[in-house]
Design an enzyme around this catalytic site. Structure first.
Site, PDB file in Angstrom:
ATOM      1  N   HIS A   1      -3.179 -14.447  -7.083  1.00  0.00           N
ATOM      2  CA  HIS A   1      -3.229 -15.899  -6.555  1.00  0.00           C
ATOM      3  C   HIS A   1      -2.256 -16.292  -5.690  1.00  0.00           C
ATOM      4  CE1 HIS A   1      -4.014 -20.140  -7.622  1.00  0.00           C
ATOM      5  NE2 HIS A   1      -2.753 -20.126  -7.422  1.00  0.00           N
TER       6      HIS A   1
ATOM      7  N   ARG B   1      -0.960 -36.052 -10.565  1.00  0.00           N
ATOM      8  CA  ARG B   1       0.231 -35.802  -9.780  1.00  0.00           C
ATOM      9  C   ARG B   1       0.186 -35.977  -8.405  1.00  0.00           C
ATOM     10  NH1 ARG B   1       0.483 -29.816 -10.865  1.00  0.00           N
ATOM     11  NH2 ARG B   1       2.299 -29.532  -9.398  1.00  0.00           N
TER      12      ARG B   1
ATOM     13  N   SER C   1       0.605 -25.570 -13.978  1.00  0.00           N
ATOM     14  CA  SER C   1      -0.503 -25.648 -13.310  1.00  0.00           C
ATOM     15  C   SER C   1      -1.189 -24.336 -12.984  1.00  0.00           C
ATOM     16  CB  SER C   1      -0.407 -26.505 -12.075  1.00  0.00           C
ATOM     17  OG  SER C   1      -1.544 -26.637 -11.239  1.00  0.00           O
TER      18      SER C   1
ATOM     19  N   LYS D   1      -4.191 -21.785 -15.504  1.00  0.00           N
ATOM     20  CA  LYS D   1      -5.307 -21.251 -15.009  1.00  0.00           C
ATOM     21  C   LYS D   1      -5.463 -19.707 -14.873  1.00  0.00           C
ATOM     22  CE  LYS D   1      -4.822 -23.983 -11.467  1.00  0.00           C
ATOM     23  NZ  LYS D   1      -4.572 -25.069 -10.504  1.00  0.00           N
TER      24      LYS D   1
ATOM     25  N   ASP E   1      -5.429 -29.396 -16.581  1.00  0.00           N
ATOM     26  CA  ASP E   1      -4.827 -29.110 -15.209  1.00  0.00           C
ATOM     27  C   ASP E   1      -5.668 -29.954 -14.228  1.00  0.00           C
ATOM     28  OD1 ASP E   1      -3.125 -28.274 -13.226  1.00  0.00           O
ATOM     29  OD2 ASP E   1      -4.859 -27.211 -12.536  1.00  0.00           O
TER      30      ASP E   1
HETATM   31  N1  URA Z   1      -1.391 -24.823  -7.068  1.00  0.00           N
HETATM   32  C1  URA Z   1      -1.821 -25.046  -8.306  1.00  0.00           C
HETATM   33  O1  URA Z   1      -2.902 -24.679  -8.710  1.00  0.00           O
HETATM   34  N2  URA Z   1      -1.298 -26.190  -8.722  1.00  0.00           N
HETATM   35  C2  URA Z   1      -0.043 -26.933  -8.142  1.00  0.00           C
HETATM   36  O2  URA Z   1       0.404 -27.421  -8.954  1.00  0.00           O
HETATM   37  C3  URA Z   1       0.272 -26.118  -6.936  1.00  0.00           C
HETATM   38  C4  URA Z   1      -0.567 -25.476  -6.200  1.00  0.00           C
END
Ligand code: URA
Length: 434
Positions: free
Chosen positions: A82, A168, A183, A187, A161
């Site tokens: 990621h 946010r 966040s 995931k 999220d």
């Molecule tokens: N990427 C994400 O998935 N969440 C965040 O809060 C920042 C970057």
């Protein structure tokens, strides 16, 4: 439990219990707690932060808000990668087929681009017919048969999220370590892999503008991954200038295909090899990082990585003739050089502004509903540290609209610094948190 009391508690810098955190996330996901109370809580978290236990609970509560993928029917150690986002970031397109060709199962959920950063799914859709919404069953079967599948995030993966991120975004609470950690990691944990390699970008085009904050974020995510019993490592990588030369969807795909054929830009390949060798080590296929890197170099040199890419695109419904002949991608109508007005060395090519220029040309989205123009973007001719003569192109703008190209040129000029003093090329791997 009253939401008012929980906001008050965090406002005073006190710790929220596991039960309280689950109550908040559960209530918000179900629509029982209004946005305005969650907004206030987010701002309290922004100023008072959360300790590791709270971050872990928040991550788990968000993970548990939706489906958790069960990848146990895929053989071998499943590894996810990621990136926290960048400009010109086509790492997954290159890295995935290389390590899949070595036998590492790549079961990857990817996102779409937003703002100045691009998304892997948009790039894969450059291949007509590519199916980015595989069912869970097809996703698993494909990884078992060809070792690689990349699909869009399923709608019900960490739905908390999705709601929180949108809130946010409009309440100036994105850039807080506990919130980014929960966040990203909610995931990743819901995606069900055994190991995770994180690319935490640092610099102008990244969320984290300096090494200190990026290191704090990397440590925070690694702590949570370990607590959740995952093998995990984070690489801090430079995002002061775009990665590679190409920025824009088709342009990046073409650069990625060339990289798989052994003609990749050195900065891109540095990141690919660093992350990939860690993934191979996690997979157990080769415990030594240097030997793992050699395996990757070999897979590029002997064509197996490129062949795996073709197989992957075809299996997922994409027209692989575009991968075999990149001349099939329809170019933008205008290709316009941005010439240097002075000679010297390139000191800066600000990634965010170049990403925004590409977005302005139509290559990115401001909202998720925007439709992308796949052909437009920017191709750099020089990188930071390179020498340039007056009149030589800094980059080429690929545009379908001349007015937009003019504005993009202004943006790129402002993003470029040329000085007579010599300057080093950028160091790509800044730090590693294992
Ligand atoms: N990427 C994400 O998935 N969440 C965040 O809060 C920042 C970057």
């Amino acid at each position: 439990m009253r939401m008012y009391d929980l906001i008050e508690k965090k406002k005073l810098g006190q710790e929220l219990s596991t039960e309280e955190i689950y109550h908040i996330i559960d209530g918000y996901t179900k629509g029982e707690i209004p946005d305005y109370q969650i907004s206030a809580l987010l701002m309290a978290i922004y100023f008072k932060g959360m300790n590791v236990r709270e971050r872990y609970d928040l991550t788990m509560a968000m993970r548990d808000s939706g489906d958790i993928l069960d990848l146990s029917s895929i053989d071998g150690v499943k590894i996810d990668k990621h990136s926290t986002g960048g400009v010109g970031d086509k790492v997954t397109l290159v890295l995935g087929p290389i390590i899949a060709s070595i036998g590492v199962p790549v079961a990857k959920m990817s996102g779409r681009g937003l703002g100045h950063t691009g998304g892997t799914i948009d790039k894969l859709e450059a291949f007509p017919g590519f199916n980015a919404s595989l069912s869970e069953e097809d996703f698993i079967n494909q990884v078992n048969s060809i070792k690689i599948a990349v699909t869009g995030q399923s709608k019900n993966l960490a739905p908390a999220d999705k709601k929180l991120y949108a809130l946010r975004d409009v309440t100036a609470t994105v850039d807080e370590i506990s919130l980014i950690t929960s966040s990203v990691m909610s995931k990743k944990l819901a995606a069900g892999t055994d190991a995770i390699v994180l690319d935490v970008t640092v610099g102008d085009g990244a969320f984290m503008k300096n090494k200190e904050s990026a290191l704090e974020l990397a440590r925070s995510m690694v702590d949570i991954g370990k607590k959740a019993d995952k093998k995990i490592a984070a690489f801090l990588t430079n995002m002061d200038e775009p990665l590679g030369f190409a920025v824009g969807n088709d342009l990046e795909v073409i650069e990625a295909i060339n990289a798989l054929k052994g003609q990749g830009p050195s900065d891109l390949m540095e990141v690919v090899y660093a992350l990939g060798s860690q993934m191979i080590v996690f997979s157990g296929i080769e415990p030594d990082k240097a030997k793992a890197r050699k395996l990757m170099e070999q897979a590029v040199a002997d064509g197996s990585a490129y062949n795996k890419f073709i197989e992957f695109i075809k299996t997922q419904g994409g027209d692989d003739s575009f991968a075999k002949d990149t001349g099939k991608f329809v170019p933008a109508k205008h290709i316009i050089p941005v010439e240097a007005v002075q000679s010297g060395y390139i000191h800066g090519l600000k990634a965010e502004a170049i990403g925004l220029a590409s977005m302005y040309l139509g290559g990115g989205r401001e909202t998720f509903e925007d439709v992308i123009d796949m052909s437009v973007g920017v191709v750099l001719n020089k990188k930071v540290g390179d020498q340039i003569n007056a009149g030589e192109p800094i980059c080429f703008i690929h545009a379908n609209d001349l007015d937009k190209a003019k504005h993009a040129e202004e943006m790129i000029r402002k993003a470029t610094t040329i000085s007579s003093e010599k300057c080093d090329h950028m160091k790509l791997i800044i730090d590693i948190v294992e």
